[in-house]
Design a protein around this motif. Structure first.
Motif, PDB file in Angstrom:
ATOM      1  N   ILE A 150       0.874  -1.308   0.048  1.00 47.00           N
ATOM      2  CA  ILE A 150       0.081   0.098  -0.014  1.00 47.00           C
ATOM      3  C   ILE A 150       0.898   1.047  -0.088  1.00 47.00           C
ATOM      4  O   ILE A 150       0.383   2.345  -0.529  1.00 47.00           O
ATOM      5  N   ILE A 151       1.950   1.037   0.758  1.00 45.45           N
ATOM      6  CA  ILE A 151       2.848   2.349   0.619  1.00 45.45           C
ATOM      7  C   ILE A 151       3.735   2.644  -0.665  1.00 45.45           C
ATOM      8  O   ILE A 151       3.861   3.587  -1.130  1.00 45.45           O
ATOM      9  N   PHE A 161       1.170   4.580  -2.777  1.00 45.21           N
ATOM     10  CA  PHE A 161       1.335   5.920  -2.653  1.00 45.21           C
ATOM     11  C   PHE A 161       2.560   6.397  -3.034  1.00 45.21           C
ATOM     12  O   PHE A 161       2.329   7.450  -3.593  1.00 45.21           O
ATOM     13  N   ILE A 162       3.586   5.874  -2.974  1.00 42.46           N
ATOM     14  CA  ILE A 162       4.783   6.318  -3.643  1.00 42.46           C
ATOM     15  C   ILE A 162       4.552   6.475  -5.011  1.00 42.46           C
ATOM     16  O   ILE A 162       4.958   7.619  -5.854  1.00 42.46           O
ATOM     17  N   TRP A 163       3.995   5.712  -5.730  1.00 43.26           N
ATOM     18  CA  TRP A 163       3.825   5.695  -7.215  1.00 43.26           C
ATOM     19  C   TRP A 163       2.738   6.597  -7.449  1.00 43.26           C
ATOM     20  O   TRP A 163       2.736   7.123  -8.847  1.00 43.26           O
ATOM     21  N   THR A 164       1.738   6.847  -6.868  1.00 45.43           N
ATOM     22  CA  THR A 164       0.708   7.794  -7.188  1.00 45.43           C
ATOM     23  C   THR A 164       1.499   9.104  -7.252  1.00 45.43           C
ATOM     24  O   THR A 164       1.168   9.996  -8.162  1.00 45.43           O
ATOM     25  N   PHE A 165       2.443   9.324  -6.418  1.00 40.38           N
ATOM     26  CA  PHE A 165       3.150  10.577  -6.421  1.00 40.38           C
ATOM     27  C   PHE A 165       3.983  10.733  -7.692  1.00 40.38           C
ATOM     28  O   PHE A 165       4.052  11.666  -8.447  1.00 40.38           O
ATOM     29  N   VAL A 166       4.675   9.542  -8.175  1.00 43.43           N
ATOM     30  CA  VAL A 166       5.427   9.462  -9.168  1.00 43.43           C
ATOM     31  C   VAL A 166       4.496   9.811 -10.784  1.00 43.43           C
ATOM     32  O   VAL A 166       4.779  10.474 -11.465  1.00 43.43           O
ATOM     33  N   THR A 221       1.262  11.060 -10.828  1.00 47.58           N
ATOM     34  CA  THR A 221       0.464  12.165 -10.750  1.00 47.58           C
ATOM     35  C   THR A 221       1.278  13.618 -10.824  1.00 47.58           C
ATOM     36  O   THR A 221       0.801  14.721 -11.327  1.00 47.58           O
ATOM     37  N   GLN A 222       2.511  13.497 -10.363  1.00 46.33           N
ATOM     38  CA  GLN A 222       3.358  14.674 -10.328  1.00 46.33           C
ATOM     39  C   GLN A 222       4.564  14.660 -10.903  1.00 46.33           C
ATOM     40  O   GLN A 222       4.980  15.599 -11.598  1.00 46.33           O
ATOM     41  N   VAL A 223       5.514  13.536 -10.663  1.00 43.21           N
ATOM     42  CA  VAL A 223       6.682  13.493 -11.339  1.00 43.21           C
ATOM     43  C   VAL A 223       6.650  13.469 -12.902  1.00 43.21           C
ATOM     44  O   VAL A 223       7.188  14.210 -13.711  1.00 43.21           O
ATOM     45  N   GLN A 265       5.545  16.275 -14.921  1.00 43.55           N
ATOM     46  CA  GLN A 265       6.432  17.319 -15.058  1.00 43.55           C
ATOM     47  C   GLN A 265       7.968  17.168 -15.900  1.00 43.55           C
ATOM     48  O   GLN A 265       8.322  17.930 -16.521  1.00 43.55           O
ATOM     49  N   LEU A 266       7.971  15.871 -15.867  1.00 43.01           N
ATOM     50  CA  LEU A 266       9.372  15.334 -16.725  1.00 43.01           C
ATOM     51  C   LEU A 266       8.708  15.719 -18.236  1.00 43.01           C
ATOM     52  O   LEU A 266       9.543  15.892 -19.116  1.00 43.01           O
ATOM     53  N   TYR A 277      -6.054  -0.757  -4.636  1.00 46.25           N
ATOM     54  CA  TYR A 277      -6.550   0.178  -3.520  1.00 46.25           C
ATOM     55  C   TYR A 277      -5.879   1.388  -3.589  1.00 46.25           C
ATOM     56  O   TYR A 277      -6.582   2.559  -3.514  1.00 46.25           O
TER      57      TYR A 277
END
Lengths: 295, 274
Positions: free
Chosen positions: A119-120, A123-128, A130-132, A135-136, A234
């Motif tokens: 699950i963590i 979340f880490i990949w959600t950041f990648v 949706t954000q990273v 921007q790339l 999830y």
């Protein structure tokens, strides 16, 4: 040493009893309970319930398009995962095994994501996603293909889910394959090379047959794990948008805990999941066992 | 292709893959020290200024000390129980010939195929009626029930490699059965105990769905649950979320650093026996 029958059973009871009681209460009874509820119309709100035979199963397989869709989505996920996870893990293991000095370093790096809970990881990949990556994509036109709706478009989010599952899971299988590869005698490979085999021939005709046991284990683990996928989906999409990326475990969860508390109906779905896993596992293990004997 | 060229090529390929694999963690790590505005403007660069307040805030929001305490309680009870009870049962089942012990052993093994999702509904109900729902201790006990089967399987196999003469001579010297087990046998089981403890720790510590179903009170949340809640509540506050992700991942990565060899051996051991 001769023990009287009575004494033997008393000591069996004393040693096995505590483990068995907890196993019985929290695993065996719920397993049987789930099967029992699956033929009732019990919902969490009413105290009373009635037997309705196979009604739940008929409804799930015939009149529940969401369930069927989640079943098909899970199947697609399972097939892609079982293939890719094993191919990647074996590929990495072979590359790493060929290294002398950097073996430990690469093993550490590739296994690390497996330590992070699923699950963590999601979340880490959600950041990648949706954000990273967006921007790339803006930085150079070369990377503009990265500007996708990674989690919003069901066709793409299937691959996002696969990617995260692979990132998290490949390391585990890689470790097992590495152990298998270490068991292949160096002399066999050398003999093959002297006889003029190229690296591919030596891999497919020497190495692969020698690690059949590791392959059996990894196929079993990936197959079982893939059917039970929940956390990753999830955390990434929550099954959405809509129910487009809903997997079967999530469908059961929704039916039982967040939708209409139809416990009986959800139990029937979970029995279906159990039976599917049993069938696939049985086929896989019996096919592979035959191969192991042959090679 | 020469051997040397192949060698260089594999190193390059492995390094590229390693960078890709590490990239998400690196992104989370560097951005966890930035302000929201800086994340949105320059996500790839190193932080111009270290915003430690992200961590202070995350520390508070996931109630870190309390969540870690809860996770430790659950893991400690779960793993302690699994190791002790499964060692006793696995040992005895392995040493007792006969139908009864074979049937019991078979029941344990067969249950390893039951997927958690098939039992979660009755299990939740069972936990509620035993008043274990909502308690970290109760959750630990449930993990024992769910985890002993595989541990018994592993112990059962391992005990076969221990010569019977040891127990027999201990019993001649007047040791009772329990004494023999705890003084003589259990210490000899250490290698497999380490394997079992590690495999179960990774499972229990990182598990999500069972705590989600069992723990209702925020005060009792495990580390994973607390982070999950924060992620749901502060969807767009990336500095806070990223800092809490780092805080959640740190304990496991530290443990990984210390026990790497044991973890990898444990996985192979567990897989080969299974």
């Amino acid at each position: 040493m001769l023990q009287s029958g009575y004494k033997k059973y008393m000591s069996l009871l004393a040693f096995v009893g505590p483990a068995f009681i907890l196993y019985f209460i929290f695993l065996m009874l719920p397993t049987l309970g789930g099967m029992y509820y699956s033929i009732t119309d019990w919902n969490g709100l009413n105290r009373d319930y009635e037997f309705i035979g196979f009604g739940n199963f008929v409804e799930a397989l015939r009149e529940d398009p969401d369930f069927i869709k989640s079943l098909l989505f899970t199947m697609k996920y399972v097939i892609v995962m079982v293939v890719l996870q094993n191919v990647f893990a074996l590929f990495l293991a072979v590359l790493i095994e060929s290294k002398m000095r950097s073996k430990g370093f690469f093993r550490t790096i590739f296994f690390m994501p497996n330590m992070i809970s699923m699950i963590i990881s999601a979340f880490i990949w959600t950041f990648v996603f949706t954000q990273v990556l967006p921007q790339l994509a803006q930085m150079t036109s070369l990377l503009s293909f990265l500007d996708q709706s990674w989690l919003g478009d069901p066709n793409i989010s299937f691959f996002s889910i696969i990617l995260v599952s692979l990132w998290n899971g490949v390391g585990y299988m890689m470790i097992i394959y590495l152990a298998g590869l270490q068991g292949v005698p160096q002399s066999l490979k050398e003999a093959a090379i002297i006889d003029g085999a190229n690296p591919f021939q030596s891999f497919f005709h020497i190495t692969l047959p020698m690690i059949t046991h590791a392959i059996t284990i990894c196929l079993f683990l990936t197959l079982n794990g893939a059917f039970k996928v929940f956390d990753t989906v999830y955390g990434l999409t929550g099954g959405g948008p809509g129910r487009s990326t809903q997997v079967i475990t999530m469908n059961i969860y929704e039916e039982a805990f967040s939708n209409n508390f139809r416990y009986g109906y959800a139990s029937a779905k979970s029995v279906i999941l159990f039976v599917i896993i049993l069938i696939f596992t049985f086929i896989q293990v019996s096919v592979m066992k035959k191969r192991e004997v042959e090679s | 292709m020469s051997v040397r060229a192949t060698n260089v090529l594999t190193t390059v390929l492995l390094s590229l893959l390693a960078i890709l694999s590490f990239f998400p963690v690196y992104m989370v790590l560097i951005n966890s020290f930035k302000s929201q505005a800086e994340i949105f403007s320059s996500i790839l660069s190193l932080p111009t200024q270290l915003h430690f307040e992200n961590y202070a805030q995350a520390f508070q929001r996931i109630n870190l000390l309390n969540s870690v305490k809860n996770s430790v309680i659950v893991s400690f009870i779960g793993i302690g129980g699994i190791v002790f009870l499964a060692a006793m049962a696995g040992y005895k089942l392995s040493r007792t010939p006969g139908k009864v012990s074979n049937i019991i052993f078979f029941l344990f093994i067969a249950s390893m195929l039951v997927p958690f999702h098939s039992i979660m509904i009755p299990l939740t109900r069972m936990a509620r009626s035993l008043e274990l729902q909502g308690s970290t201790y109760g959750l630990g006990i449930i993990y024992i029930g769910l985890g002993v089967n595989m541990a018994i399987f592993l112990y059962h196999g391992f005990v076969k490699s221990i010569p019977r003469e040891l127990e027999e001579s201990a019993q001649m010297d007047g040791c009772g059965e329990f004494q023999t087990f705890f003084r003589i046998i259990f210490p000899l089981l250490l290698p497999i105990t380490v394997t079992i403890a590690i495999l179960n720790f990774l499972w229990v510590w990182n598990d999500f769905l069972l705590p989600l179903l069992m723990l209702t009170d925020v005060e009792r949340y495990t580390l994973i649950l607390a982070t999950n809640m924060l992620f749901g509540e502060y969807t767009k506050e990336w500095p806070l979320i990223l800092a809490s992700l780092v805080l959640t991942a740190i304990p496991v990565v530290i443990i990984y650093g210390f026990f790497q060899r044991f973890i990898m051996e444990g996985i192979t051991e567990g897989a080969v026996k299974g």
